[in-house]
Design an enzyme around this catalytic site. Structure first.
Site, PDB file in Angstrom:
ATOM      1  N   TYR A  31       0.848  -1.204   0.000  1.00  0.00           N
ATOM      2  CA  TYR A  31       0.000   0.000   0.000  1.00  0.00           C
ATOM      3  C   TYR A  31       0.883   1.254   0.000  1.00  0.00           C
ATOM      4  O   TYR A  31       1.002   1.938  -0.973  1.00  0.00           O
ATOM      5  CB  TYR A  31      -0.952  -0.009   1.197  1.00  0.00           C
ATOM      6  CG  TYR A  31      -1.974   1.096   1.113  1.00  0.00           C
ATOM      7  CD1 TYR A  31      -3.092   0.965   0.291  1.00  0.00           C
ATOM      8  CD2 TYR A  31      -1.836   2.272   1.849  1.00  0.00           C
ATOM      9  CE1 TYR A  31      -4.034   1.977   0.189  1.00  0.00           C
ATOM     10  CE2 TYR A  31      -2.771   3.291   1.756  1.00  0.00           C
ATOM     11  CZ  TYR A  31      -3.862   3.144   0.935  1.00  0.00           C
ATOM     12  OH  TYR A  31      -4.787   4.148   0.828  1.00  0.00           O
TER      13      TYR A  31
ATOM     14  N   SER B 279      -6.426   0.740  -4.517  1.00  0.00           N
ATOM     15  CA  SER B 279      -6.516   2.180  -4.284  1.00  0.00           C
ATOM     16  C   SER B 279      -5.125   2.816  -4.420  1.00  0.00           C
ATOM     17  O   SER B 279      -4.527   2.754  -5.487  1.00  0.00           O
ATOM     18  CB  SER B 279      -7.138   2.438  -2.908  1.00  0.00           C
ATOM     19  OG  SER B 279      -7.523   3.796  -2.769  1.00  0.00           O
TER      20      SER B 279
ATOM     21  N   HIS C 108     -15.826   1.414  -4.136  1.00  0.00           N
ATOM     22  CA  HIS C 108     -14.388   1.359  -3.844  1.00  0.00           C
ATOM     23  C   HIS C 108     -14.013   0.149  -2.991  1.00  0.00           C
ATOM     24  O   HIS C 108     -12.840  -0.086  -2.738  1.00  0.00           O
ATOM     25  CB  HIS C 108     -13.963   2.651  -3.154  1.00  0.00           C
ATOM     26  CG  HIS C 108     -12.491   2.876  -3.175  1.00  0.00           C
ATOM     27  ND1 HIS C 108     -11.773   2.970  -4.356  1.00  0.00           N
ATOM     28  CD2 HIS C 108     -11.575   3.025  -2.173  1.00  0.00           C
ATOM     29  CE1 HIS C 108     -10.498   3.176  -4.076  1.00  0.00           C
ATOM     30  NE2 HIS C 108     -10.343   3.204  -2.771  1.00  0.00           N
TER      31      HIS C 108
END
Length: 707
Positions: A475, A555, A674
């Site tokens: 991430y 994301s 999302h």
């Protein structure tokens, strides 16, 4: 400055497919316009700008054609159906959240296994009979309407709850009587990212909402303001409490203190600093006044004892500390819990004590202190894992917490604040024996010599043969820490003989503010260097090889995957960028929320930011003729946080450029957003698709040879 060059031409989408490329695939035609933008003297092409018109017929046709291409391809992978069946089996286990107490009532979420959404139950007393209070599974046939927030009133007469439709960040709020389960007539719209906070008399609540545009919809390109809603009235009658200038980027969110004496208003702009204002509840006609208004750090309200307020902050404390101050002399602080070598992750106030949860090299440490900061003791935890919970009120005698790990579904414990004793409340049992796998933490050096931690999860009998199919997940952004959490789907990957690796990259919050900032703006490349170094370490240490290495991220993690696969396409055997931020020069244009990401990404309106972004922006780094790894891009047409045109542009650019016989596909989910609120059946299908594609690419479970 940036100027837009006139769009010279836009060829309509052809009904047929493009001629076969060097990868052998006939991809749906995607018109390449001559759109160019000038950024500080640099001409930047944006041939797929038209995809930003997401409701246009041309875009809809392209989406349909892409799904018609990808679905038969995925269906042809023999392993997919096996994965879907196994995922369904391992997902099917009863689970319960840590309960929380409101007066004599206890609330908790439960899921019988394959329910699309967990159900909120309430019981009178901890051992009372549970009664379903909110069941999102009854709100839609396909499970795409979900529960997105709730707030119980102080007297436990009402619960306000939010619904999300199709995974959207937009929320509709309703109010239900706890005793009867009946809804009131109240209905609030135009909200995202807001909770609600009740007044002590349960007459109504405070919340934040967007202004209404000319078409009668919420305008999320503007700032939110604080309103008060009185039960039984229409939203149009709600009282404006604090008006924020619509175009300045600062949002206000209000909460009533537990004792009902103060209204706390937090002003936010980005993620690096905020301000705190307040008003006494018995002075409703006075102005809301500043309390902490220097915008020099993050201040998070913890609790108050009368006029003494407790905040956690990173001011002069990159790994956070706890302070107290008198509301009448806020410039005079007392340091209650000093900054330590560990990162303060969360602080709660229960039973007159402070419960501090830390990350100690990404492993949990929980300390209990008196209100003056003196140490009471440490809550002993079972090992490498994650701890959450510790909710409650200042006068509650108990709290609950959950502990789980990569291979341990976990247990819920009751903690007696007075005695310091933890007792088992509920243990989760699944059909997978997690003891056949082992979790280890290693450290490796990044490109610039920075020491980076990484978790490895694999079978106990794994030998370093250099060819294990490995899922590398990352991430690296927004101060978010990747901690060891349980995942049934990842265990299926391990069952097949795969390995899992999760590095804690810069940009995250594992080591506080400095670690976060080291992966932002002009230093964003550090994140990608950390991830590439993790991949190289796995290869050098004899765990895997490039052709067997799968990279995955969602994301901001989707940006990570897009960036590293365009920088080092030779290093990976498959790529899974999910709902990624992939056009860094225009990510900020869809909404005020997206623009707030500038603290991490910068803005292409500023020259220094533009040059940093342009150097790694995945959409702009795709080069014709390069051999990119097999890639499955995934997104959702209702994603209004990271809008799906990021993924559309990236997939189109890769399909146009691909220089070898490796597939580049995109799957666009409909009726999803999302990720939050996605129904179970859709989550299982999505994981089955991604894992089947990756396994086929790298030779896991009977796939190709990974070459």
């Amino acid at each position: 400055m940036r100027r837009t060059v006139l769009l010279v031409s836009l060829v309509l989408l052809a009904a047929s497919c493009s001629p076969p490329g060097s990868d052998g695939f006939e991809y749906p035609s995607a018109a390449r316009s001559e759109q160019q933008d000038d950024y500080f003297g640099v001409e930047v092409a944006d041939p797929y700008r038209w995809m930003e018109e997401m409701d246009a017929p041309e875009t809809a046709d392209w989406i349909s054609a892409q799904n018609e291409l990808v679905e038969p391809y995925l269906a042809s992978i023999e392993l997919r159906e096996q994965l879907r069946e196994r995922l369904t089996e391992v997902w099917n286990y009863p689970r319960r959240s840590a309960p929380w107490r409101e007066g004599p009532w206890y609330f908790e979420f439960q899921n019988d296994g394959l329910q699309n959404h967990s159900v909120l139950y309430v019981r009178d007393g901890l051992d009372g009979e549970a009664r379903a209070l909110l069941d999102p599974n009854s709100w839609s046939e396909d499970g795409t309407v979900s529960l997105a927030g709730n707030s119980v009133s102080p007297g436990v007469r009402y619960i306000a709850y939010a619904k999300s439709d199709g995974g959207s960040d937009w929320r509709d709020w309703h109010v239900r009587e706890v005793a009867t389960g009946e809804d009131l007539s109240d209905h609030l719209t135009y909200t995202k990212f807001t909770g609600v906070s009740w007044t002590p008399d349960e007459r109504g609540f405070y919340y934040s909402r967007y202004p209404v545009d000319g078409q009668g919809a919420g305008d999320d390109k503007k700032a939110v303001s604080v309103y008060f809603h009185e039960l039984g009235t229409e939203q149009a009658e709600d009282r404006l409490v604090l008006q924020m200038p619509p175009d300045e980027g600062r949002n206000a969110y209000a909460a009533v203190t537990e004792d009902g004496a103060y209204l706390i208003v937090v002003l936010q702009e980005g993620y690096l600093s905020n301000a705190v204002h307040y008003r006494r509840m018995d002075e409703p006609d006075t102005a809301i006044r500043p309390l902490l208004d220097e915008w020099d750090a993050i201040y998070s309200y913890v609790a108050n004892e009368g006029d003494t307020f407790f905040f956690s902050t990173n001011r002069d404390a990159p790994r956070r500390k706890v302070i107290s101050l008198d509301i009448d002399s806020p410039q005079e602080w007392t340091e209650v819990i000093p900054e330590s070598e560990n990162t303060l992750l969360n602080i709660s106030a229960v039973g007159g004590r402070l419960i501090a949860s830390y990350l100690q090299d990404v492993k949990p440490l929980v300390l209990v202190r008196e209100a003056d900061g003196s140490l009471v003791g440490q809550i002993e935890l079972p090992g490498i894992g994650s701890v959450s919970g510790f909710g409650g009120k200042w006068d509650d005698p108990e709290t609950f917490y959950n502990f789980s790990g990569f291979t341990d579904p976990g247990a819920v414990y009751r903690y007696d604040v007075g005695t310091g004793e933890s007792t088992l409340h509920h243990r989760t049992v699944t059909s997978i024996d997690g003891t056949q796998f082992v979790t280890r933490q290693v450290f490796y050096d990044s490109k610039d010599g920075t020491r980076v931690p990484m978790f490895l999860v694999h079978r106990r009998d794994l030998e370093r043969t250099g060819d294990h199919p490995t899922l590398l997940y990352g991430y690296g952004g927004f101060n978010i820490s990747l901690r060891p959490v349980y995942s049934s789907s990842r265990l299926v990957w391990l069952e097949l003989g795969g390995m899992l690796a999760i590095p804690n990259l810069r940009g995250g919050g594992e080591y506080g503010r400095e670690w976060h900032l080291a992966g932002t703006r002009e230093r964003k490349q550090n994140v990608f260097d950390d991830f590439i170094a993790a991949a190289q370490w796995l290869i050098d240490e004899g765990y895997t090889m490039p052709s067997r290495l799968v990279i995955q991220g969602s994301s901001n993690g989707g940006l990570l995957v897009g960036a590293v696969m365009t920088q080092r396409p030779d290093l990976f055997g498959a790529a899974l960028p999910d709902v990624g931020v992939l056009d860094m020069l225009r990510y900020h244009t869809p909404s005020a929320n997206a623009r707030a990401w500038a603290d991490d990404y910068g803005l292409s309106e500023n020259e220094a930011d533009f040059r940093a972004q342009y150097a790694y922006s995945p959409v702009h780094r795709v080069a014709e003729g390069v051999c990119y790894p097999p890639t499955l891009v995934t997104t959702a047409d209702h994603d209004d946080r990271v809008v799906p045109w990021h993924s559309y542009k990236f997939a189109a650019a890769l399909q146009h450029a691909q220089g070898c016989a490796r597939p580049v596909l995109i799957r666009i989910e409909t009726r999803a957003g999302h990720g939050a609120g996605t129904p179970t059946w859709m989550r299982i299908e999505d994981v089955a698709n991604q894992f089947a594609f990756a396994a086929d690419a790298v030779g896991l479970g009977g796939g190709s040879d990974g070459g």
